[in-house]
Enzyme design. Structure first.
Site, PDB file in Angstrom:
ATOM      1  N   ALA A  11      32.136  -7.680  -1.254  1.00 18.95           N
ATOM      2  CA  ALA A  11      33.524  -8.214  -0.878  1.00 18.95           C
ATOM      3  C   ALA A  11      34.046  -9.134  -2.189  1.00 18.95           C
ATOM      4  O   ALA A  11      33.260  -9.764  -2.898  1.00 18.95           O
ATOM      5  CB  ALA A  11      33.317  -9.316   0.237  1.00 18.95           C
ATOM      6  N   ARG A  12      35.249  -8.841  -2.421  1.00 17.57           N
ATOM      7  CA  ARG A  12      36.066  -9.431  -3.685  1.00 17.57           C
ATOM      8  C   ARG A  12      35.462  -9.357  -5.013  1.00 17.57           C
ATOM      9  O   ARG A  12      35.377 -10.249  -6.002  1.00 17.57           O
ATOM     10  CB  ARG A  12      36.022 -11.063  -3.264  1.00 17.57           C
ATOM     11  CG  ARG A  12      36.848 -11.432  -1.911  1.00 17.57           C
ATOM     12  CD  ARG A  12      38.456 -11.191  -2.247  1.00 17.57           C
ATOM     13  NE  ARG A  12      39.090 -11.725  -1.301  1.00 17.57           N
ATOM     14  CZ  ARG A  12      40.130 -10.723  -0.685  1.00 17.57           C
ATOM     15  NH1 ARG A  12      40.352  -9.566  -1.074  1.00 17.57           N
ATOM     16  NH2 ARG A  12      40.967 -11.280   0.136  1.00 17.57           N
ATOM     17  N   GLY A  14      36.323  -6.884  -6.889  1.00 18.35           N
ATOM     18  CA  GLY A  14      37.228  -6.252  -7.794  1.00 18.35           C
ATOM     19  C   GLY A  14      37.309  -4.727  -7.552  1.00 18.35           C
ATOM     20  O   GLY A  14      37.879  -4.085  -8.467  1.00 18.35           O
ATOM     21  N   LYS A  15      36.669  -4.174  -6.679  1.00 19.66           N
ATOM     22  CA  LYS A  15      36.716  -2.484  -6.543  1.00 19.66           C
ATOM     23  C   LYS A  15      38.051  -2.324  -6.558  1.00 19.66           C
ATOM     24  O   LYS A  15      38.277  -1.109  -7.286  1.00 19.66           O
ATOM     25  CB  LYS A  15      36.084  -2.516  -5.146  1.00 19.66           C
ATOM     26  CG  LYS A  15      34.590  -2.638  -4.929  1.00 19.66           C
ATOM     27  CD  LYS A  15      34.088  -2.573  -3.449  1.00 19.66           C
ATOM     28  CE  LYS A  15      34.864  -2.856  -2.514  1.00 19.66           C
ATOM     29  NZ  LYS A  15      34.695  -4.390  -2.381  1.00 19.66           N
ATOM     30  N   SER A  16      38.998  -2.708  -5.697  1.00 23.19           N
ATOM     31  CA  SER A  16      40.350  -2.025  -5.295  1.00 23.19           C
ATOM     32  C   SER A  16      41.054  -2.027  -6.602  1.00 23.19           C
ATOM     33  O   SER A  16      41.739  -1.034  -7.095  1.00 23.19           O
ATOM     34  CB  SER A  16      41.069  -2.707  -4.161  1.00 23.19           C
ATOM     35  OG  SER A  16      40.585  -2.392  -3.057  1.00 23.19           O
ATOM     36  N   THR A  35      42.685   3.155   4.811  1.00 24.86           N
ATOM     37  CA  THR A  35      42.150   3.225   5.871  1.00 24.86           C
ATOM     38  C   THR A  35      42.049   2.072   6.871  1.00 24.86           C
ATOM     39  O   THR A  35      41.512   1.890   7.935  1.00 24.86           O
ATOM     40  CB  THR A  35      40.658   3.759   5.604  1.00 24.86           C
ATOM     41  OG1 THR A  35      40.056   2.620   4.682  1.00 24.86           O
ATOM     42  CG2 THR A  35      40.501   5.100   4.838  1.00 24.86           C
ATOM     43  N   HIS A  50      47.350  -5.970  -1.079  1.00 19.68           N
ATOM     44  CA  HIS A  50      47.294  -4.487  -1.837  1.00 19.68           C
ATOM     45  C   HIS A  50      48.391  -3.556  -2.061  1.00 19.68           C
ATOM     46  O   HIS A  50      48.746  -3.137  -2.955  1.00 19.68           O
ATOM     47  CB  HIS A  50      46.229  -3.654  -0.982  1.00 19.68           C
ATOM     48  CG  HIS A  50      45.011  -4.286  -1.152  1.00 19.68           C
ATOM     49  ND1 HIS A  50      43.868  -3.364  -1.701  1.00 19.68           N
ATOM     50  CD2 HIS A  50      43.971  -5.401  -1.032  1.00 19.68           C
ATOM     51  CE1 HIS A  50      42.804  -4.116  -1.627  1.00 19.68           C
ATOM     52  NE2 HIS A  50      42.746  -5.278  -1.121  1.00 19.68           N
ATOM     53  N   GLU A  62      48.576   6.561   5.535  1.00 18.56           N
ATOM     54  CA  GLU A  62      47.758   5.939   6.298  1.00 18.56           C
ATOM     55  C   GLU A  62      46.842   6.721   7.092  1.00 18.56           C
ATOM     56  O   GLU A  62      47.117   7.449   7.702  1.00 18.56           O
ATOM     57  CB  GLU A  62      48.591   4.829   6.979  1.00 18.56           C
ATOM     58  CG  GLU A  62      49.975   4.054   6.920  1.00 18.56           C
ATOM     59  CD  GLU A  62      49.088   2.824   6.031  1.00 18.56           C
ATOM     60  OE1 GLU A  62      47.931   2.334   6.469  1.00 18.56           O
ATOM     61  OE2 GLU A  62      49.879   2.220   5.072  1.00 18.56           O
ATOM     62  N   ASP A  83      40.895   4.013  -0.307  1.00 13.84           N
ATOM     63  CA  ASP A  83      40.267   2.771  -0.178  1.00 13.84           C
ATOM     64  C   ASP A  83      40.418   2.232   1.342  1.00 13.84           C
ATOM     65  O   ASP A  83      41.578   1.901   1.698  1.00 13.84           O
ATOM     66  CB  ASP A  83      41.571   1.822  -0.937  1.00 13.84           C
ATOM     67  CG  ASP A  83      40.713   0.414  -1.426  1.00 13.84           C
ATOM     68  OD1 ASP A  83      39.711  -0.014  -0.754  1.00 13.84           O
ATOM     69  OD2 ASP A  83      41.573  -0.281  -2.153  1.00 13.84           O
TER      70      ASP A  83
END
Length: 171
Positions: A11-12, A14-16, A35, A50, A62, A83
Site C-alpha cells: 500500500a502506498r 507508488g505502484k499506480s 477494478t 487516481h 470500469e 489497476d
C-alpha cells in the site's frame, strides 16, 4: 517497453503512479481498466485522486468484475493499464466466482494483446498471517495470482517506498 509488465508493491508504495508513467511514455491513446468500486467516501476519494492524474488521452473502462471482457473490449493495439488485480480478485472472491475458470480466461485475454499491458497488483504476503480464514484464503490466492502473472510477464517491478526494483527483465 515490455509487452507485459507486472508492477507489485505494498500500500502506498507508488505502484499506480509508476504504472501510469510507463503507459504515458507510449504513444496515446491509452486505456485504463479500473477494478475499484467506491464502497465508501474514503475509497471514492482514492478513486478521484487516481482520476485526477489522468488526462483526456486515457480511455477509462470500469471493470470491478468483468476484467476479461474489459480487456477484450479495448482495441488490441492500444496500450492498457489494469489497476489493480488485487481489487479485482477481492471483488471476484466476495462474489464467489470460480477463479479456477476466471484466471485462465484473464491469461488468454492478455495473450491476445498486441500493445503493451501493465498490470498493478499488491504484494500482500509480506506481513503477518491474517487471523481469519477468508483473509488467509485471499492472501494465498493473491500470491498465486501474482506468481502466475509474474511467470507470464516480460518485466516485473517491485515498488519499495516509491522506488522501482526490477525483479525480472527478459529484454
Amino acid at each position: 517497453m515490455a509487452p507485459l509488465t507486472l508492477v507489485l508493491g505494498g500500500a502506498r508504495s507508488g505502484k499506480s503512479r509508476y504504472a501510469e508513467n510507463l503507459i504515458a511514455a507510449l504513444q496515446p491513446p491509452w486505456a485504463f481498466v479500473a477494478t475499484a468500486e467506491a464502497g465508501d467516501a474514503e475509497m471514492a476519494g482514492r478513486i478521484a485522486l487516481h482520476q485526477s492524474r489522468r488526462c483526456d488521452n486515457w480511455q477509462t473502462v470500469e471493470a470491478p468484475h468483468e476484467l476479461t471482457n474489459a480487456l477484450t473490449a479495448v482495441a488490441v493495439d492500444r496500450p492498457v493499464l489494469v489497476d489493480c488485480l488485487t481489487l479485482w480478485l477481492s471483488n471476484r472472491m466476495l462474489a464467489r466466482a470460480d477463479l479456477e475458470v476466471e484466471i485462465p480466461r484473464l491469461e488468454a485475454a492478455l495473450s491476445g494483446r498486441r500493445a503493451p499491458v501493465v498490470l498493478v497488483s499488491n504484494e500482500v504476503g509480506l506481513g503477518i498471517v491474517p487471523d481469519n480464514e477468508l483473509a488467509r484464503g485471499f492472501r494465498d490466492l493473491q500470491g498465486r495470482l501474482n506468481q502466475r502473472m509474474a511467470a507470464r510477464a516480460d518485466r516485473v517491478v517491485l515498488m519499495v517506498a516509491g522506488l522501482p526494483v526490477v525483479v525480472k527483465d527478459t529484454k
